[in-house]
Design a protein around this motif. Structure first.
Motif, PDB file in Angstrom:
ATOM      1  N   GLN A   1      21.512 -32.812  19.706  1.00  0.00           N
ATOM      2  CA  GLN A   1      20.737 -33.185  20.775  1.00  0.00           C
ATOM      3  C   GLN A   1      21.438 -34.354  21.436  1.00  0.00           C
ATOM      4  O   GLN A   1      21.689 -34.650  22.434  1.00  0.00           O
ATOM      5  CB  GLN A   1      19.251 -33.615  20.415  1.00  0.00           C
ATOM      6  CG  GLN A   1      18.600 -32.078  20.164  1.00  0.00           C
ATOM      7  CD  GLN A   1      17.188 -32.465  19.623  1.00  0.00           C
ATOM      8  OE1 GLN A   1      16.825 -33.323  19.075  1.00  0.00           O
ATOM      9  NE2 GLN A   1      16.377 -31.657  19.979  1.00  0.00           N
ATOM     10  N   VAL A   2      21.896 -35.316  20.404  1.00  0.00           N
ATOM     11  CA  VAL A   2      22.498 -36.655  20.620  1.00  0.00           C
ATOM     12  C   VAL A   2      23.850 -36.454  21.350  1.00  0.00           C
ATOM     13  O   VAL A   2      24.384 -36.955  22.325  1.00  0.00           O
ATOM     14  CB  VAL A   2      22.570 -37.511  19.421  1.00  0.00           C
ATOM     15  CG1 VAL A   2      23.619 -38.663  19.704  1.00  0.00           C
ATOM     16  CG2 VAL A   2      21.325 -38.096  18.806  1.00  0.00           C
ATOM     17  N   ALA A   3      24.775 -35.667  20.676  1.00  0.00           N
ATOM     18  CA  ALA A   3      25.923 -35.243  21.501  1.00  0.00           C
ATOM     19  C   ALA A   3      26.058 -34.619  22.748  1.00  0.00           C
ATOM     20  O   ALA A   3      26.716 -34.865  23.671  1.00  0.00           O
ATOM     21  CB  ALA A   3      26.579 -34.203  20.496  1.00  0.00           C
ATOM     22  N   SER A   4      24.917 -33.701  23.005  1.00  0.00           N
ATOM     23  CA  SER A   4      24.527 -33.174  24.364  1.00  0.00           C
ATOM     24  C   SER A   4      23.937 -34.161  25.230  1.00  0.00           C
ATOM     25  O   SER A   4      24.575 -34.332  26.472  1.00  0.00           O
ATOM     26  CB  SER A   4      23.364 -31.917  24.210  1.00  0.00           C
ATOM     27  OG  SER A   4      23.744 -31.125  23.270  1.00  0.00           O
TER      28      SER A   4
ATOM     29  N   ALA B   1      26.602 -27.425  24.501  1.00  0.00           N
ATOM     30  CA  ALA B   1      25.916 -28.400  24.624  1.00  0.00           C
ATOM     31  C   ALA B   1      24.361 -27.955  25.091  1.00  0.00           C
ATOM     32  O   ALA B   1      24.347 -27.082  25.621  1.00  0.00           O
ATOM     33  CB  ALA B   1      26.359 -29.443  25.780  1.00  0.00           C
ATOM     34  N   LEU B   2      23.512 -28.642  24.664  1.00  0.00           N
ATOM     35  CA  LEU B   2      22.033 -28.456  25.032  1.00  0.00           C
ATOM     36  C   LEU B   2      21.957 -28.903  26.533  1.00  0.00           C
ATOM     37  O   LEU B   2      22.396 -30.029  26.686  1.00  0.00           O
ATOM     38  CB  LEU B   2      21.159 -28.868  23.970  1.00  0.00           C
ATOM     39  CG  LEU B   2      21.238 -28.579  22.792  1.00  0.00           C
ATOM     40  CD1 LEU B   2      20.408 -29.435  21.566  1.00  0.00           C
ATOM     41  CD2 LEU B   2      21.097 -27.025  22.502  1.00  0.00           C
TER      42      LEU B   2
ATOM     43  N   ASP C   1      34.890 -33.360  23.866  1.00  0.00           N
ATOM     44  CA  ASP C   1      34.044 -32.041  23.847  1.00  0.00           C
ATOM     45  C   ASP C   1      32.803 -32.183  23.000  1.00  0.00           C
ATOM     46  O   ASP C   1      32.816 -33.282  22.008  1.00  0.00           O
ATOM     47  CB  ASP C   1      34.936 -31.153  23.236  1.00  0.00           C
ATOM     48  CG  ASP C   1      34.231 -29.672  23.212  1.00  0.00           C
ATOM     49  OD1 ASP C   1      33.931 -29.072  23.955  1.00  0.00           O
ATOM     50  OD2 ASP C   1      33.817 -29.228  22.014  1.00  0.00           O
ATOM     51  N   VAL C   2      31.929 -31.411  23.158  1.00  0.00           N
ATOM     52  CA  VAL C   2      30.581 -31.696  22.396  1.00  0.00           C
ATOM     53  C   VAL C   2      30.704 -31.526  20.805  1.00  0.00           C
ATOM     54  O   VAL C   2      30.106 -32.110  20.282  1.00  0.00           O
ATOM     55  CB  VAL C   2      29.602 -30.586  22.996  1.00  0.00           C
ATOM     56  CG1 VAL C   2      29.706 -29.162  22.634  1.00  0.00           C
ATOM     57  CG2 VAL C   2      28.246 -31.080  22.252  1.00  0.00           C
TER      58      VAL C   2
ATOM     59  N   ALA D   1      22.993 -23.868  25.720  1.00  0.00           N
ATOM     60  CA  ALA D   1      23.051 -23.226  24.269  1.00  0.00           C
ATOM     61  C   ALA D   1      22.051 -22.030  24.142  1.00  0.00           C
ATOM     62  O   ALA D   1      21.124 -21.971  24.852  1.00  0.00           O
ATOM     63  CB  ALA D   1      22.571 -24.386  23.511  1.00  0.00           C
ATOM     64  N   LYS D   2      22.489 -21.064  23.298  1.00  0.00           N
ATOM     65  CA  LYS D   2      22.031 -20.077  23.060  1.00  0.00           C
ATOM     66  C   LYS D   2      20.739 -20.365  22.052  1.00  0.00           C
ATOM     67  O   LYS D   2      20.871 -21.010  21.337  1.00  0.00           O
ATOM     68  CB  LYS D   2      22.991 -18.872  22.603  1.00  0.00           C
ATOM     69  CG  LYS D   2      23.849 -18.702  23.469  1.00  0.00           C
ATOM     70  CD  LYS D   2      24.912 -17.501  22.739  1.00  0.00           C
ATOM     71  CE  LYS D   2      25.879 -16.743  23.658  1.00  0.00           C
ATOM     72  NZ  LYS D   2      27.091 -15.921  23.064  1.00  0.00           N
TER      73      LYS D   2
END
Length: 303
Positions: free
Chosen positions: A269-272, A194-195, A238-239, A302-303
């Motif tokens: 972005q929406v999921a996060s 997740a972001l 979960d994301v 997030a990486k």
């Protein structure tokens, strides 16, 4: 004159090299042609084998049909002789005689015969006869016993056959081979984290309000769609499960797929952002739907 002679001398090496260049080009094209021929050969062999298989099968069916018709015609032609043979006392009551009886119209081998012997039980005008069960019923019962024993040995003793769960898993593996393994494979779960950066969550919030709030509420409290802030999820919380649900949608429940409208980064972005709504407890939250999932803690960077 000198100029023409010079041109001829200049073109002479080219003319001499032309056959050699053509040979080299032909040699270079030969492997490609051989590869194409080799690829087409198995397909041709498979087609020929299938044609031969169906041809032989059709021929066998035709031969059996002809023999069947000849047998019927022979029985019809010899029916008087067969009936006279069947009525002989030494033949009539034997098992082979009963088989012969089927050919002349006596189905006693299958239906049995009534003894017309009373059992002495009489109630309200109803009497009971001492008749055996029809042979077809007994044969069917014996077959079920043999089948049950064979089934138990095959599946539960020697474990030769796969049970229902194993067959299901095998079929699912075979079906997965028919589905592409790229990013558009709905059976392939992503491995995103997740972001958590502010700009990403702000962008996710803006996209959520624009595209998702009509069904899930501006704060994720749920309207037509489910509540996104509690511990209960219909398709996984979960994301990566949320990412999959957003991307491919749930058409059976009216949620459209957003993969053609949002980019992969926007979907993440929406999921996060949805992940960040967990536990906010907005007012007028919709009742829980789906299965409860243990909280996974704060989202990872997030990486």
């Amino acid at each position: 004159m000198l100029t023409l002679l010079s041109i001829r001398r200049a073109l002479l090496p080219v003319a001499l090299l032309a056959p050699a260049l053509a040979a080299v080009a032909q040699d270079a094209a030969a492997p490609a042609a051989d590869a194409a021929a080799a690829a087409a050969a198995p397909a041709a062999d498979t087609g020929a084998q299938m044609f031969m298989f169906w041809f032989l099968l059709a021929t066998l069916a035709l031969v059996l049909l002809v023999f069947g018709l000849l047998f019927v015609l022979l029985v019809i032609k010899m029916k008087p002789q067969l009936r006279a043979l069947y009525e002989l006392p030494t033949v009539h009551d034997t098992w082979s005689g009963k088989v012969l009886g089927l050919l002349v119209g006596d189905a006693a081998l299958i239906t049995g015969k009534d003894k017309d012997e009373l059992m002495g039980h009489d109630y309200d005008g109803i009497t009971e006869f001492d008749n055996d069960l029809p042979p077809w019923w007994k044969y069917g019962f014996y077959f079920t016993i043999v089948f049950a024993i064979g089934y138990m040995v095959f599946y539960h003793v020697t474990y030769t056959g796969d049970l229902q769960l194993a067959e299901y898993e095998t079929e699912m593996q075979q079906a997965a081979l028919l589905v592409s393994a790229d990013d558009d494979d709905p059976n392939k779960l992503t491995t995103y984290t997740a972001l958590t950066a502010g700009p990403d969550l702000e962008a996710g919030k803006a996209l959520f309000i624009t595209n998702c709030a009509a069904c899930h509420g501006t704060e994720g409290e749920g309207k037509v769609g489910p509540n996104l802030t509690d511990d209960y999820w219909l398709h996984g919380g979960d994301v990566n499960h949320v990412y999959k649900t957003i991307k491919f949608g749930v058409t059976s429940k009216g949620m459209v797929a957003w993969k053609g409208k949002l980019s992969g980064k926007q979907i993440l972005q929406v999921a996060s952002y949805i992940e960040s709504l967990h536990g906010t407890n907005p007012p007028n939250a919709k009742e829980p739907q789906g299965e409860k999932e243990a909280p996974s803690g704060p989202p990872l960077a997030a990486k």
